[in-house]
Structure formats: C-alpha cells, structure tokens
Design a protein around this motif. Structure first.
Motif, PDB file in Angstrom:
ATOM      1  N   THR A 111     111.611  28.521 -20.310  1.00 14.48           N
ATOM      2  CA  THR A 111     110.247  28.811 -19.766  1.00 14.48           C
ATOM      3  C   THR A 111     109.205  29.043 -20.957  1.00 14.48           C
ATOM      4  O   THR A 111     107.978  28.631 -21.043  1.00 14.48           O
ATOM      5  N   GLU A 132     105.654  27.495 -21.891  1.00 18.59           N
ATOM      6  CA  GLU A 132     104.384  28.259 -22.178  1.00 18.59           C
ATOM      7  C   GLU A 132     103.786  28.215 -23.742  1.00 18.59           C
ATOM      8  O   GLU A 132     102.847  28.136 -23.829  1.00 18.59           O
ATOM      9  N   SER A 169     110.944  20.914 -15.144  1.00 13.61           N
ATOM     10  CA  SER A 169     110.829  22.361 -14.918  1.00 13.61           C
ATOM     11  C   SER A 169     111.256  22.796 -13.613  1.00 13.61           C
ATOM     12  O   SER A 169     111.875  21.852 -13.130  1.00 13.61           O
TER      13      SER A 169
END
Length: 292
Positions: free
Chosen positions: A168, A172, A275
């Motif tokens: 993650t 980001e 993802s």
C-alpha cells in the motif's frame, strides 16, 4: 567501490549488530551517510566503524516501538545531515514457541517491534520524503511470513503484515518517487542462532545479503518488490491470483466449489494483481461473462 548512494542519507534501525550493522556498513561503502539506530549503546561502535573507513555516520539510540524516539531520530537526521533518503526497517526480535504454548504477551511484543516499529519509523520520515519528492523504504520481511514456519506464528504474522504495508505504501508513495520494497534475508545472526544447520555459518553470512539492500535503495530501485536474499543468491517472491472458476449458476455453489478446488488452485494463467481492486474486477469480469 561504486558511489551510487553518494550524498544520500540512510537510517537503519536495529543496526547495532547482526544484519543491521552489515547493512549500515554496506550503505556507507556505497557513499551513503548513515544514521545508526538501535536500543543499545553499540550504535556508537558501528558509527565509529563507519567513520574509521572514511564514511560519515551518527549514532542515534532509540526504541522503534516509541514513535517519539523515531520522530526525534528523523528530526536529528534532518538537523545534522540535511535530509532523509533511505529508511531500512531492520529492527526485530524473536519469541519462538508453538502457538498453543505462546503467551499472548510474546505475540504482542513481536508484532509491536516488527510491525509498529516499522510503522513508527516510516511515519517519522514519510512527510519529509514527500516534501523532497524522493524516498526509498525497505521493510524486512521473511520467508517465515511468506510461507510459514513451525513455532513462529507471531513472527510470521508480523512479517507478512509488513508485506501488506509495503504494497500500500508503494502505491501511495508513487507520485512522490517514494519506492517501497521488502527484503527477506537468510543469514546466520544472533537472532537466528540454532535455527540453521552448522554448515550454514560459512556461507549464510549477513554480508551476502546486503547487496540486495543496495539494489532496493538506489535511484534506479524497483518498487513493490519482495526480494529474497541469502548466501549470495537472490530470488523474487510474488503474491499472485489464479484464474479460478465461476460457479454462481450452479445449483449448489458450495458443493461445486468443493469438487473443483483443484481448478481454483491451478496456477496456469495466474496474474500478479496491481492493487487489491484487481480481485473484484477480475471476479466481476468472469461473472458478467458467465465464465465457468
């Protein structure tokens, strides 16, 4: 020796000995200025060792389970070295026992050091890396987390949690050129004493792992990679998704699934999701097409 990390500033947690110490020395050999972190006073010895080879280092004792310590470390790195380019989340402990015999306190402690330790250190550097549009973060995972290991339920859970954190944060951090990877080392250290056969000591040395770290923190580093390293060998692990089956139109979907589990597990045409959304997208595509 190349200076591919010249003028870069690297923080290594758990660097007072073992693999962390070797990581710190290797980063310095490639030109990085190193912040040596650990709980113990051995941080100064490692910093002095780096300086003795012509490198630049500062000793910064601190507890990774305390965010205040990690924030103070990051502030000191900025104050004395001007920036933070690299964070190596290496600090860790073992409390091995079978799950039935393991005190919950030992489970919590291992999670706190490995997972929250990495979270605290990463949180302390994250905004600073965003502001300079550059950062390289390495989480130390383990084959025990990826594949399991008898007597290490706490350690395995912690190490797999770091893979999810890496996945993650890499997403980001992408627009800020913050690249986040995992390193899964195999090495004989004080922490692994007695877990590997005697002949491992000669070849499974920490210095044969650290080249993998250098590959994960340079300007040309990958992102979202799980790099396995040990004895001078390097491999890559992936979290994949099989093609699977679609059985919504079956009279008894549960019975159909149980009878076709081998097809669900079949690895032909498996993919590496970009993802977490790739799972529902994949399943929606099959559902709309009626693929069985």
């Amino acid at each position: 020796m190349s200076k591919r990390l010249k003028d870069r500033v690297a923080i290594v947690t758990g660097a007072g000995g073992g693999l962390g110490r070797v990581h710190a020395l290797e980063l310095a050999r490639h030109g990085a200025r190193v912040v040596v972190n650990d709980l113990s006073g051995s941080t100064q010895q490692v910093a002095d060792e780096i300086r003795g080879t012509g490198g630049e280092a500062i000793a910064c004792p601190g507890d990774v389970t305390r965010y205040e310590d990690m924030e103070a470390m990051a502030a000191r790195a900025i104050g004395e070295l001007g920036r933070i380019d690299i964070l190596v989340n290496n600090a860790g402990i073992l409390r091995d026992r079978t799950f039935a015999k393991m005190p919950l306190e030992d489970f919590r402690l291992v999670l706190d050091v490995h997972v929250m330790g990495a979270v605290n250190a990463t949180k302390a550097v994250w905004a600073r890396m965003q502001s300079q549009n550059h950062g390289r973060i390495v989480m130390t995972t383990s084959a025990s987390g990826l594949y399991g290991n008898f007597g290490q339920s706490n350690y395995s859970a912690a190490k797999m949690a770091l893979v999810g954190l890496m996945q993650t944060l890499a997403l980001e951090g992408a627009k800020y050129d913050i690249r986040v990877n995992c390193l899964a080392p195999s090495a004989v250290t004080a922490m692994t004493d007695g877990l590997l056969p005697p002949e491992a000591a000669a070849v499974m040395t920490p210095d044969r792992v650290s080249p993998g770290l250098i590959a994960l923190v340079g300007d040309d580093a990958p992102t979202r990679m799980i790099l396995l390293a040990g004895g001078g060998s390097f491999e890559c692990a992936h979290i994949t998704m099989t093609r699977g089956i679609h059985i919504a139109d079956q009279e008894d979907p549960a019975e159909a699934l149980c009878s076709r589990m081998a097809e669900v597990q079949a690895q032909a045409d498996q993919v590496i999701p970009i993802s977490g959304w790739d799972q529902p997208k994949h399943e929606l595509e099959k559902a709309l097409a009626g693929v069985t």
